[in-house]
Scaffold this motif. Structure first.
Motif, PDB file in Angstrom:
ATOM      1  N   TYR A  54       0.763  -1.294   0.020  1.00  0.00           N
ATOM      2  CA  TYR A  54      -0.031   0.023   0.061  1.00  0.00           C
ATOM      3  C   TYR A  54       1.119   1.611   0.007  1.00  0.00           C
ATOM      4  CZ  TYR A  54      -3.895  -3.142   0.916  1.00  0.00           C
ATOM      5  OH  TYR A  54      -4.483  -4.059   0.908  1.00  0.00           O
ATOM      6  N   LEU A  55       2.607   1.333  -0.106  1.00  0.00           N
ATOM      7  CA  LEU A  55       2.562   2.433   0.015  1.00  0.00           C
ATOM      8  C   LEU A  55       2.750   3.334  -1.222  1.00  0.00           C
ATOM      9  CD1 LEU A  55       5.086   4.413   1.618  1.00  0.00           C
ATOM     10  CD2 LEU A  55       7.101   2.362   0.825  1.00  0.00           C
ATOM     11  N   ASP A  56       2.974   2.627  -2.141  1.00  0.00           N
ATOM     12  CA  ASP A  56       2.461   3.371  -3.381  1.00  0.00           C
ATOM     13  C   ASP A  56       1.346   4.104  -3.345  1.00  0.00           C
ATOM     14  OD1 ASP A  56       5.128   2.858  -4.020  1.00  0.00           O
ATOM     15  OD2 ASP A  56       4.404   1.256  -5.921  1.00  0.00           O
ATOM     16  N   ARG A  57       0.294   3.315  -3.231  1.00  0.00           N
ATOM     17  CA  ARG A  57      -0.988   4.551  -2.889  1.00  0.00           C
ATOM     18  C   ARG A  57      -1.157   5.390  -2.376  1.00  0.00           C
ATOM     19  NH1 ARG A  57      -5.486   0.161  -1.861  1.00  0.00           N
ATOM     20  NH2 ARG A  57      -4.489  -2.142  -3.611  1.00  0.00           N
ATOM     21  N   VAL A  58      -0.036   5.140  -1.094  1.00  0.00           N
ATOM     22  CA  VAL A  58      -0.288   6.981  -0.135  1.00  0.00           C
ATOM     23  C   VAL A  58       1.127   7.836  -0.652  1.00  0.00           C
ATOM     24  CG1 VAL A  58       0.865   7.948   1.566  1.00  0.00           C
ATOM     25  CG2 VAL A  58      -1.048   5.631   1.309  1.00  0.00           C
ATOM     26  N   THR A  59       2.105   7.354  -1.329  1.00  0.00           N
ATOM     27  CA  THR A  59       2.976   8.262  -2.411  1.00  0.00           C
ATOM     28  C   THR A  59       2.831   8.672  -3.085  1.00  0.00           C
ATOM     29  OG1 THR A  59       4.411   6.306  -3.073  1.00  0.00           O
ATOM     30  CG2 THR A  59       4.844   6.787  -0.217  1.00  0.00           C
ATOM     31  N   ARG A  60       1.638   8.419  -4.053  1.00  0.00           N
ATOM     32  CA  ARG A  60       1.381   8.808  -5.102  1.00  0.00           C
ATOM     33  C   ARG A  60       1.047   9.842  -4.956  1.00  0.00           C
ATOM     34  NH1 ARG A  60       0.832   3.174  -7.607  1.00  0.00           N
ATOM     35  NH2 ARG A  60      -1.880   3.437  -6.805  1.00  0.00           N
ATOM     36  N   GLY A  61       0.418  10.430  -3.621  1.00  0.00           N
ATOM     37  CA  GLY A  61      -0.154  11.771  -3.240  1.00  0.00           C
ATOM     38  C   GLY A  61       0.402  13.115  -2.766  1.00  0.00           C
ATOM     39  N   LEU A  62       1.442  12.330  -2.677  1.00  0.00           N
ATOM     40  CA  LEU A  62       2.893  13.102  -1.494  1.00  0.00           C
ATOM     41  C   LEU A  62       3.456  13.772  -2.734  1.00  0.00           C
ATOM     42  CD1 LEU A  62       3.248  11.052   1.231  1.00  0.00           C
ATOM     43  CD2 LEU A  62       1.861  12.918   0.732  1.00  0.00           C
ATOM     44  N   GLU A  63       3.241  13.874  -4.581  1.00  0.00           N
ATOM     45  CA  GLU A  63       3.518  14.705  -5.047  1.00  0.00           C
ATOM     46  C   GLU A  63       3.518  16.468  -4.764  1.00  0.00           C
ATOM     47  OE1 GLU A  63       3.042  15.579  -9.727  1.00  0.00           O
ATOM     48  OE2 GLU A  63       2.161  14.282  -9.253  1.00  0.00           O
ATOM     49  N   GLY A  64       4.947  16.380  -5.298  1.00  0.00           N
ATOM     50  CA  GLY A  64       5.153  17.291  -4.521  1.00  0.00           C
ATOM     51  C   GLY A  64       5.837  18.018  -3.772  1.00  0.00           C
ATOM     52  N   LEU A  65       5.671  17.387  -2.606  1.00  0.00           N
ATOM     53  CA  LEU A  65       6.193  17.937  -1.475  1.00  0.00           C
ATOM     54  C   LEU A  65       7.588  17.058  -1.307  1.00  0.00           C
ATOM     55  CD1 LEU A  65       3.004  16.758   0.305  1.00  0.00           C
ATOM     56  CD2 LEU A  65       3.900  19.316  -0.335  1.00  0.00           C
ATOM     57  N   LYS A  66       8.308  17.692  -0.552  1.00  0.00           N
ATOM     58  CA  LYS A  66       9.349  16.248   0.189  1.00  0.00           C
ATOM     59  C   LYS A  66       9.468  15.398   1.250  1.00  0.00           C
ATOM     60  CE  LYS A  66      14.375  17.729   1.669  1.00  0.00           C
ATOM     61  NZ  LYS A  66      15.655  18.237   1.975  1.00  0.00           N
ATOM     62  N   TRP A  67       9.319  14.167   0.609  1.00  0.00           N
ATOM     63  CA  TRP A  67       8.882  13.476   1.785  1.00  0.00           C
ATOM     64  C   TRP A  67       9.492  11.956   1.618  1.00  0.00           C
ATOM     65  CZ3 TRP A  67       8.618   7.752   0.040  1.00  0.00           C
ATOM     66  CH2 TRP A  67       8.247   8.387  -1.997  1.00  0.00           C
ATOM     67  N   ALA A  68       9.517  11.110   2.784  1.00  0.00           N
ATOM     68  CA  ALA A  68      10.498   9.823   2.650  1.00  0.00           C
ATOM     69  C   ALA A  68       9.986   8.451   3.290  1.00  0.00           C
ATOM     70  CB  ALA A  68      11.815  10.140   3.675  1.00  0.00           C
ATOM     71  N   SER A  69      10.790   7.467   3.610  1.00  0.00           N
ATOM     72  CA  SER A  69       9.664   6.364   3.707  1.00  0.00           C
ATOM     73  C   SER A  69       9.936   6.268   4.889  1.00  0.00           C
ATOM     74  CB  SER A  69       8.685   6.115   3.353  1.00  0.00           C
ATOM     75  OG  SER A  69       9.756   4.711   2.241  1.00  0.00           O
TER      76      SER A  69
END
Length: 365
Positions: A54-69
């Protein structure tokens, strides 16, 4: 049911509130939950079982932000200070500022550890709960309790830190093993046993549908349990009184989990056995009837939950572990017992002889 029409609840705590969304397709519905993000830094904390799914489903919604897992291994044993330190190091590496957000993608272990890490970073940053197990959907995701375990006992270190939102996507239950799904039903039953006898009767009627994971029954059960819990949390956020009732079965259950080194029983299984032990102790103290105990045991068994103390456990050891419970006061046991279904209460000064006798009788079978 579709992702455009989830069941929505609000948890209100004075001037503060946050939404709880329950439905399908919600992890991918970033337009809904991204508005709860205030800054540009996001750390997604998950585990090695959930992330590939499920990680990809969430990180696709973080486009434009600075994120990490940041991932931990799966299991209660990994809710540790060592992993909190690693999570905080990940926030440091990300350059997370005070308007950063932690997203907890996983079950109760991930939610507790992520919430505690968020509470610690810069004295408290936002976090969003995205529970992926039934247990975390109906219990730990709402209410702001966070924590980590010590060798001496479960959740002995923690903080109250409320999430910004709860995103309960029931699509994730499709990959949940049967044992973990049933463990979640223990927390549903617990809520009804504490203070909602009509809900308990509804569960008895819909037990087969819940066991079969019927969507409508599952959403209704989650919503009813969380409405009850949200009301209790609103009245007693930091567990000074009524909120302690939500721990029915937990003093016994945590002792069972600790005695099994957090590997023998799932949390919900410990709660199921613990609730039944609390009912038997209530019966021993002449607070409730054998009929109520039998009704609880029948429902637990119907949905496939364990009702017996695992072989090899010792009553004296379990009692010693119960003495460490956070609800105890002035060196005496303070337990959540009941006067029948829907009538739980806090009982201080419970005699250790009665507790020991209840444990011994259960072990003897």
């Amino acid at each position: 049911m579709n992702q455009n029409s989830p069941t929505t609840l609000d948890v209100t705590l004075g001037a503060r509130s946050y939404p709880v969304w329950i439905g399908r397709g919600l992890l991918a519905d970033a337009a809904r939950w991204r508005e709860r993000l205030r800054g540009r830094h996001v750390l997604v904390i998950s585990n090695t079982t959930v992330a590939p799914l499920y990680l990809d489903r969430v990180t696709r919604g973080l486009e434009g932000l600075k994120w990490a897992s940041f991932l931990i291994e799966d299991g209660e044993a990994h809710k540790s200070f060592a992993n909190v330190e690693r999570a905080l190091a990940a926030l440091a590496e990300l350059g997370a500022t005070r308007d950063a957000c932690v997203i907890a993608l996983g079950g109760g272990v991930v939610g507790d550890l992520a919430g505690f890490s968020a509470a610690c970073w810069m004295r408290g940053i936002d976090f969003i709960q995205m529970p992926t197990t039934l247990l975390s959907m109906v219990d730990s995701s709402v209410g702001g309790k966070t924590g980590v375990n010590l060798p001496a006992g479960k959740n002995l270190v923690g903080a109250f830190h409320q999430p910004r939102a709860v995103v309960a996507d029931i699509d994730t239950l499709a990959t949940l093993p049967d044992r973990e799904y049933r463990a979640g039903l223990a927390e549903v039953i617990k809520g009804a046993a504490i203070g909602d006898e009509p809900f308990f009767a509804w569960l008895e009627t819909h037990a087969d549908a819940l066991a079969a994971r019927d969507d409508n029954a599952v959403v209704e059960a989650i919503a009813r349990k969380l409405r009850y819990k949200a009301g209790v949390v609103a009245r007693d956020e930091t567990e000074q009184g009524e909120r302690a009732l939500l721990n029915l079965g937990h003093t016994f259950g945590h002792a069972l989990e600790t005695a099994g080194n957090y590997t023998m029983l799932l949390h919900g299984e410990g709660v199921a056995i613990g609730m039944l032990l609390a009912a038997r102790l209530s019966e021993r103290l002449e607070m409730s009837s054998a009929a109520d105990t039998a009704r609880l045991q029948r429902l637990l068994e119907t949905v496939g939950l364990p009702v017996a103390i695992p072989p090899g456990m010792d009553a004296q050891q379990l009692l010693a572990l119960m003495r460490l419970d956070k609800k105890n006061t002035a060196g005496t046991l303070r337990l959540i017992l009941w006067r029948g279904i829907g009538k739980a209460e806090i009982v201080a000064g419970v005699g250790e002889d009665d507790v020991l006798a209840t444990l011994q009788a259960a072990i003897a079978g």
